[in-house]
Design a protein around this motif. Structure first.
Motif, mmCIF file in Angstrom:
data_model
loop_
_atom_site.group_PDB
_atom_site.id
_atom_site.type_symbol
_atom_site.label_atom_id
_atom_site.label_comp_id
_atom_site.label_asym_id
_atom_site.label_seq_id
_atom_site.Cartn_x
_atom_site.Cartn_y
_atom_site.Cartn_z
ATOM 1 N N TYR A 30 3.580 8.942 3.556
ATOM 2 C CA TYR A 30 2.908 8.949 4.870
ATOM 3 C C TYR A 30 4.088 8.756 6.131
ATOM 4 O O TYR A 30 5.115 8.442 5.799
ATOM 5 C CB TYR A 30 1.578 8.136 4.944
ATOM 6 N N GLN B 227 0.198 2.075 -0.019
ATOM 7 C CA GLN B 227 1.683 2.416 -0.707
ATOM 8 C C GLN B 227 2.469 1.035 -1.000
ATOM 9 O O GLN B 227 3.055 0.894 -1.753
ATOM 10 C CB GLN B 227 2.227 2.848 0.632
ATOM 11 N N GLN C 8 -7.304 11.373 -4.501
ATOM 12 C CA GLN C 8 -7.185 10.201 -5.516
ATOM 13 C C GLN C 8 -7.793 8.960 -4.784
ATOM 14 O O GLN C 8 -7.761 8.597 -3.541
ATOM 15 C CB GLN C 8 -5.688 9.891 -5.807
ATOM 16 N N LEU D 13 2.938 6.974 -2.678
ATOM 17 C CA LEU D 13 2.198 7.691 -1.534
ATOM 18 C C LEU D 13 3.082 7.822 -0.514
ATOM 19 O O LEU D 13 3.987 6.880 0.198
ATOM 20 C CB LEU D 13 0.986 6.768 -1.193
ATOM 21 N N TRP E 201 -5.202 12.101 -0.086
ATOM 22 C CA TRP E 201 -4.968 13.229 -0.461
ATOM 23 C C TRP E 201 -3.551 13.208 -1.333
ATOM 24 O O TRP E 201 -2.591 12.442 -0.633
ATOM 25 C CB TRP E 201 -4.760 14.422 0.490
ATOM 26 N N ARG E 202 -3.377 13.662 -2.369
ATOM 27 C CA ARG E 202 -1.928 13.579 -3.152
ATOM 28 C C ARG E 202 -1.488 14.851 -3.332
ATOM 29 O O ARG E 202 -2.231 15.669 -3.972
ATOM 30 C CB ARG E 202 -2.165 12.659 -4.420
ATOM 31 N N GLY F 223 -2.875 19.910 -3.992
ATOM 32 C CA GLY F 223 -2.886 18.469 -4.656
ATOM 33 C C GLY F 223 -4.770 18.372 -4.471
ATOM 34 O O GLY F 223 -5.568 19.338 -4.711
ATOM 35 N N ARG G 129 3.995 16.861 1.519
ATOM 36 C CA ARG G 129 3.444 15.831 0.301
ATOM 37 C C ARG G 129 2.424 14.816 0.846
ATOM 38 O O ARG G 129 2.712 14.410 1.864
ATOM 39 C CB ARG G 129 4.769 15.365 -0.575
ATOM 40 N N ASP G 130 1.457 14.586 0.154
ATOM 41 C CA ASP G 130 0.618 13.525 0.558
ATOM 42 C C ASP G 130 -0.014 13.821 2.091
ATOM 43 O O ASP G 130 -0.627 14.879 2.228
ATOM 44 C CB ASP G 130 0.875 12.370 0.009
#
Ligand code: FES
Length: 430
Positions: free
Chosen positions: A342, A333, A313, A340, A304-305, A310, A391-392
């Motif tokens: 996390y 990453q 990807q 990315l 997930w991005r 989002g 995010r992500d």
């Protein structure tokens, strides 16, 4: 495998025992083997330009004479072949430990230098991850130590002599990967002799230089293995295994240039059909482990991005034994997309920081993702579903922690260090 070979235009047949049984399979395979032998017997030798030669190298049973004599002889031959557009390869990633400051300097491009150095780091990490102890018990080997090599660095600096002084490393190959052009290639590969030679054969190499110090007997059923040795004792005691005797280098009866020419002469005779010592003695060692691992070695990962709006990807990530989902995300990453986001802390499944959704189920750092519900080597990794996405893979966990604190979900011990330790732990000892 059959489909892959078919694409080369060579005749190939595959056999399976299931549904036929041993006896019928042997009968059918023998029949086809006879037909293929007849087909091969009609092939005629034809002249080819030198650049059509693909030459690989890997050493074995190294000792102090390897780095001083046999390996520089291969290097001398490589220096002479490289300007003719011959396709060359070397490898043995873990046995370059300590020579890594050398490799980037010899690399033709910065990208190649980076790739070879990341191979070196990745292979060392994977060796360490899959070994029960540390590398001290494997490199240098007991045989190397008996032959006078004291450290892996000493061995590596002798090993690297095989690529000469003039060649540039033009690219980096994965195990058994076919190079896309002429020049010198580095294959991120095993140091085990039979395995490395098989990987070179699988990549398409047609002649192999095998320098040895204390003697190694291996051959290969596909790739002719030329043995050369600078150790006078090995040349005396194992003469039937040695194709090129360069022990004169140590007595100063032979110059490096003459030794390189002797090796090249043997290479031309081999390319013209002369059997190598290993072939004449019937050595046909063949190890498919790494080739099979390569066939299974990628994970298709959807990550997930972006924020709540989002999208997933796609990434391809190499598989490794003992790999965890957190390893997969870390690889993406560090090697594919540095943006990315996390979260992690302990990396051992204690703190909960890395919690994410793996194949639609909330999970911590799962070991061996392919045994955890993704048998087709596919992983879908997203943020936890019931928390707002920052995010992500990172979610906003403040609401969760507020509720946790209100529910008094934390551990409150009743003992202190002043309590008797034996009494405190008695129930665990029963
Ligand atoms: S990083 Fe601590 S549980 Fe995953």
């Amino acid at each position: 495998m059959v489909e892959g070979i078919k694409q080369t235009g060579k005749p190939v047949f595959g056999f399976g025992i299931e549904g036929h049984g041993d006896h019928e399979t042997i009968r059918r395979a023998s029949q086809k083997a006879k037909e293929l032998l007849q087909w091969a017997s009609e092939l005629r030798r034809e002249q080819r330009p030198l650049k059509d030669l693909w030459v690989s190298t890997k050493c074995g049973e190294s000792d102090t004479t390897s780095g001083c004599g046999a390996n520089p002889t291969v290097g001398n031959a490589f220096d002479k072949l490289y300007p003719h557009g011959v396709t060359l390869v070397f490898g043995e990633t873990t046995e370059l430990t300590g020579a890594s400051t050398w490799s980037p300097r010899a690399a033709g491009t910065t990208q190649c230098a980076r790739s070879s150095s990341s191979c070196s780091t990745a292979t060392r990490k994977s060796s360490i991850a899959t070994r029960p102890a540390n590398l001290m018990d494997s490199q240098p080997t007991k045989g190397n130590i008996a032959g006078g090599l004291t450290t892996i660095e000493e061995k590596a600096l002798g090993n690297i002599q095989k690529i000469g002084r003039k060649c540039l490393v033009d690219g980096v190959l994965d195990k058994a990967e076919t190079p896309t052009g002429p020049g010198l290639w580095f294959m991120d590969s095993s140091s085990a002799a039979a395995e490395m030679v098989t990987l070179c054969a699988a990549a398409g190499y047609v002649v192999h230089f095998f320098p040895t110090g204390q003697g190694n007997v291996i051959g290969n059923p596909i790739l002719p293995v030329i043995k050369l040795c600078a150790n006078p004792r090995t040349v005396r005691t194992m003469s039937e295994h040695i194709d090129v005797d360069v022990s004169g280098l140590l007595r100063k009866e032979l110059t490096p240039d003459q030794a390189g020419d002797q090796l090249l002469e043997c290479m031309f005779r081999t390319a013209n059909g002369r059997l190598t010592a290993a072939e004449a003695l019937g050595h046909r060692e063949f190890v498919l482990n790494a080739v099979i691992r390569v066939g299974l070695s990628t994970l298709a990962v959807e990550v997930w991005r972006g924020g709540a709006q989002g999208a997933f990807q796609s990434f391809e990530v190499p598989r490794h034994p003992s790999q965890t989902v957190l390893d997969v995300v870390t690889y993406i990453q560090r090697s594919l997309d540095a943006t990315l986001a996390y979260r992690f802390a302990c990396r051992v499944g204690m703190c909960g920081s890395c919690a994410m959704s793996v194949n639609w189920r909330a999970a911590l750092d799962l070991p061996d993702p392919c045994r955890q519900g993704c048998p087709e080597n596919k992983l879908v990794i997203g943020p936890l579903r019931n928390l707002p996405v920052i995010r992500d893979l990172v979610t906003d966990m403040r609401g969760f922690f507020d509720k946790w604190a209100r529910a008094k979900g934390s551990f409150e011990g009743t003992k202190t260090k002043r309590d008797d330790f034996r009494a405190r732990t008695a129930r665990f000892r029963r």
